[in-house]
Design an enzyme around this catalytic site. Structure first.
Site, PDB file in Angstrom:
ATOM      1  N   ARG A 224       0.847  -1.186   0.000  1.00  0.00           N
ATOM      2  CA  ARG A 224       0.000   0.000   0.000  1.00  0.00           C
ATOM      3  C   ARG A 224       0.887   1.242   0.000  1.00  0.00           C
ATOM      4  O   ARG A 224       2.002   1.226   0.548  1.00  0.00           O
ATOM      5  CB  ARG A 224      -0.896   0.016   1.244  1.00  0.00           C
ATOM      6  CG  ARG A 224      -2.102  -0.928   1.173  1.00  0.00           C
ATOM      7  CD  ARG A 224      -3.113  -0.475   0.134  1.00  0.00           C
ATOM      8  NE  ARG A 224      -4.343  -1.249   0.118  1.00  0.00           N
ATOM      9  CZ  ARG A 224      -4.606  -2.242  -0.727  1.00  0.00           C
ATOM     10  NH1 ARG A 224      -3.714  -2.637  -1.605  1.00  0.00           N
ATOM     11  NH2 ARG A 224      -5.789  -2.854  -0.692  1.00  0.00           N
ATOM     12  N   HIS A 272      -1.525  -0.266  -9.812  1.00  0.00           N
ATOM     13  CA  HIS A 272      -2.236  -1.162  -8.884  1.00  0.00           C
ATOM     14  C   HIS A 272      -2.756  -2.412  -9.603  1.00  0.00           C
ATOM     15  O   HIS A 272      -3.950  -2.715  -9.590  1.00  0.00           O
ATOM     16  CB  HIS A 272      -3.378  -0.424  -8.167  1.00  0.00           C
ATOM     17  CG  HIS A 272      -3.759  -1.080  -6.869  1.00  0.00           C
ATOM     18  ND1 HIS A 272      -3.957  -0.393  -5.699  1.00  0.00           N
ATOM     19  CD2 HIS A 272      -3.971  -2.388  -6.555  1.00  0.00           C
ATOM     20  CE1 HIS A 272      -4.272  -1.230  -4.723  1.00  0.00           C
ATOM     21  NE2 HIS A 272      -4.277  -2.458  -5.227  1.00  0.00           N
TER      22      HIS A 272
HETATM   23  P1  NDP Z   1      -2.058 -10.634   5.627  1.00  0.00           P
HETATM   24  O1  NDP Z   1      -2.971  -9.975   6.594  1.00  0.00           O
HETATM   25  O2  NDP Z   1      -2.206 -12.089   5.369  1.00  0.00           O
HETATM   26  O3  NDP Z   1      -0.545 -10.401   6.064  1.00  0.00           O
HETATM   27  C1  NDP Z   1      -0.092  -9.203   6.558  1.00  0.00           C
HETATM   28  C2  NDP Z   1       1.326  -9.392   7.061  1.00  0.00           C
HETATM   29  O4  NDP Z   1       1.799  -8.137   7.517  1.00  0.00           O
HETATM   30  C3  NDP Z   1       1.406 -10.350   8.246  1.00  0.00           C
HETATM   31  O5  NDP Z   1       2.577 -11.123   8.163  1.00  0.00           O
HETATM   32  C4  NDP Z   1       1.484  -9.403   9.431  1.00  0.00           C
HETATM   33  O6  NDP Z   1       2.154  -9.911  10.567  1.00  0.00           O
HETATM   34  C5  NDP Z   1       2.298  -8.290   8.841  1.00  0.00           C
HETATM   35  N1  NDP Z   1       2.124  -7.064   9.615  1.00  0.00           N
HETATM   36  C6  NDP Z   1       0.997  -6.345   9.833  1.00  0.00           C
HETATM   37  N2  NDP Z   1       1.258  -5.296  10.626  1.00  0.00           N
HETATM   38  C7  NDP Z   1       2.574  -5.344  10.925  1.00  0.00           C
HETATM   39  C8  NDP Z   1       3.443  -4.556  11.699  1.00  0.00           C
HETATM   40  N3  NDP Z   1       3.004  -3.470  12.352  1.00  0.00           N
HETATM   41  N4  NDP Z   1       4.741  -4.913  11.789  1.00  0.00           N
HETATM   42  C9  NDP Z   1       5.193  -5.999  11.146  1.00  0.00           C
HETATM   43  N5  NDP Z   1       4.420  -6.814  10.379  1.00  0.00           N
HETATM   44  C10 NDP Z   1       3.127  -6.483  10.265  1.00  0.00           C
HETATM   45  O7  NDP Z   1      -2.189  -9.826   4.259  1.00  0.00           O
HETATM   46  P2  NDP Z   1      -1.926 -10.325   2.785  1.00  0.00           P
HETATM   47  O8  NDP Z   1      -0.622 -11.004   2.744  1.00  0.00           O
HETATM   48  O9  NDP Z   1      -3.104 -11.040   2.268  1.00  0.00           O
HETATM   49  O10 NDP Z   1      -1.876  -8.934   2.010  1.00  0.00           O
HETATM   50  C11 NDP Z   1      -0.909  -7.955   2.328  1.00  0.00           C
HETATM   51  C12 NDP Z   1      -1.281  -6.627   1.694  1.00  0.00           C
HETATM   52  O11 NDP Z   1      -1.066  -6.674   0.275  1.00  0.00           O
HETATM   53  C13 NDP Z   1      -2.759  -6.249   1.796  1.00  0.00           C
HETATM   54  O12 NDP Z   1      -3.053  -5.711   3.078  1.00  0.00           O
HETATM   55  C14 NDP Z   1      -2.904  -5.231   0.700  1.00  0.00           C
HETATM   56  O13 NDP Z   1      -2.603  -3.960   1.236  1.00  0.00           O
HETATM   57  C15 NDP Z   1      -1.835  -5.613  -0.308  1.00  0.00           C
HETATM   58  N6  NDP Z   1      -2.393  -6.087  -1.582  1.00  0.00           N
HETATM   59  C16 NDP Z   1      -2.036  -5.434  -2.729  1.00  0.00           C
HETATM   60  C17 NDP Z   1      -2.514  -5.859  -3.939  1.00  0.00           C
HETATM   61  C18 NDP Z   1      -2.094  -5.198  -5.191  1.00  0.00           C
HETATM   62  O14 NDP Z   1      -2.570  -5.529  -6.274  1.00  0.00           O
HETATM   63  N7  NDP Z   1      -1.192  -4.249  -5.148  1.00  0.00           N
HETATM   64  C19 NDP Z   1      -3.424  -7.000  -4.061  1.00  0.00           C
HETATM   65  C20 NDP Z   1      -3.734  -7.611  -2.792  1.00  0.00           C
HETATM   66  C21 NDP Z   1      -3.215  -7.159  -1.609  1.00  0.00           C
HETATM   67  P3  NDP Z   1       1.580 -11.178  11.379  1.00  0.00           P
HETATM   68  O15 NDP Z   1       1.818 -12.350  10.445  1.00  0.00           O
HETATM   69  O16 NDP Z   1       2.412 -11.228  12.568  1.00  0.00           O
HETATM   70  O17 NDP Z   1       0.119 -10.903  11.600  1.00  0.00           O
HETATM   71  C1  OXD Z   2      -6.684  -5.783  -2.642  1.00  0.00           C
HETATM   72  C2  OXD Z   2      -6.046  -5.076  -3.739  1.00  0.00           C
HETATM   73  O1  OXD Z   2      -6.593  -5.345  -1.511  1.00  0.00           O
HETATM   74  O2  OXD Z   2      -6.378  -5.335  -4.908  1.00  0.00           O
HETATM   75  O3  OXD Z   2      -7.292  -6.852  -2.890  1.00  0.00           O
HETATM   76  O4  OXD Z   2      -5.171  -4.225  -3.506  1.00  0.00           O
END
Ligand code: NDP
Ligand code: OXD
Length: 309
Positions: A224, A272
């Protein structure tokens, strides 16, 4: 018979109607699936945060909101939402992200640009290192970060992952917390950010943290926009601390035409498109949660609204 409301932009209904109906039928769930239902009779809301539905108060009977997006930052703060919220974990979306991240990591690792854009016809036969000589750091070891880490590991890269809580992913050096971040960054020849947008992750990559990366590092952000302090990144690019960045997500989208990222020679902007929810597999994921709700089983992938993801 249950009532399932589809609340997303109208064009999404065209994409999702058939796969959702098929997934419901395959799960043996009799449902009235529609884009308009009396709110008090709705059992589940299949939801995209950019839909017109922003006030959940009239949905007095609903059991869960099932998000079509992986990112939930546009809904976690909605105070009218009191019922469980599940985020999207879709094998199709995950595959797309793995392919996109792998492609961009390989671009940097192999130094592809030097040969793809070579107006002076330079002949400098310098072979790239092997993946096993390259450190890639994934910030965020959730559904997407873990899948990317495993794919890169499979190609031979030395992979480190960083998360909020401790993790154990075979073959990946797993770090967590503040101390873990400094260690991870110090070896991030290529960093990939797959973190959610929360108060704790805002500006995670700033002047201090970018300076902790090896000089000449590469940054890939399909997470993001707010994860990165834009001005700090531009300063780090100008100074050579960061050699190049590929950015797919931005604070304002579409990225404004006058934003410095568009014109910067060391930035690749992608609109995106790193990964998108795929209707067939995403419908199966949504319906699995409806099945669970009806069977009295716990929902999958629930959002912790206090943490914001
Ligand atoms: P998840 O919720 O499965 O994973 C998030 C990860 O981030 C976890 O490992 C979590 O830690 C870690 N995390 C969250 N907060 C912190 C912090 N403060 N410090 C350290 N680590 C942290 O999300 P996804 O993997 O499914 O997706 C990740 C992001 O990808 C989404 O939130 C979205 O913003 C983005 N995205 C972008 C897309 C695009 O097309 N550009 C498409 C889809 C998603 P923990 O494991 O300990 O909970
Ligand atoms: C999502 C994205 O959050 O597309 O699914 O970024």
């Amino acid at each position: 018979m249950i009532n399932v409301l589809f609340a997303a932009r109208p064009e999404r209904w065209t994409t999702y109607e058939a796969p959702l109906r098929r997934a419901l039928a395959n799960a043996g769930i009799e449902a009235n699936l529609a884009t308009d239902l009396p709110p008090a009779e709705v059992d589940y809301i299949v939801y995209a945060p950019n839909s017109d539905l922003q006030d959940f108060t009239p949905y007095t009977h609903a059991k869960a909101v099932l998000n079509l997006w992986a990112g939930v930052e546009k809904i976690t703060g909605n105070e009218t939402l009191k019922i469980p919220l599940a985020r999207m974990v879709d094998p199709g979306l995950t595959t797309g992200m793995v392919e996109w991240v792998t492609g961009h990591v390989l671009r940097y690792h192999l130094g592809m640009d030097a040969h793809i854009v070579n107006p002076d016809h330079r002949w400098e036969p310098e072979a790239p290192p092997l993946a096993r000589e390259r450190d890639v750091v994934i910030l965020g070891l959730g559904a997407l970060g873990t899948a990317c880490a495993q794919a890169l590991l499979g190609l031979g890269f030395r992979v480190t992952g960083w998360s909020r809580s401790a993790k154990d992913v075979a073959g990946v050096t797993c770090l967590h917390g503040d101390a873990g971040l400094s260690k991870a960054l110090s070896q991030a020849q290529i960093a990939v950010t797959l973190l959610p947008d929360t108060p704790a992750t805002t500006d995670l990559l700033n002047a201090d943290t970018l300076a902790q990366m090896p000089r000449g590092a590469y940054l890939i952000n399909p997470g993001r926009g707010p994860l990165i302090d834009d001005d700090a990144l531009i300063a780090a690019l100008d100074d050579g601390q960061i050699a190049h960045a590929t950015l797919d997500a931005f604070r304002i989208e579409p990225l404004p035409q006058d934003h410095a990222f568009w014109a910067h020679p060391q930035v690749t902007v992608t609109p995106h498109i790193a990964a998108e929810t795929r209707a067939v597999t995403a419908s199966e994921a949504v319906v699995e949660n409806i099945r669970r709700g009806e069977a009295g089983e716990p929902f999958l992938n629930l959002v912790d609204r206090a943490l914001g993801y």
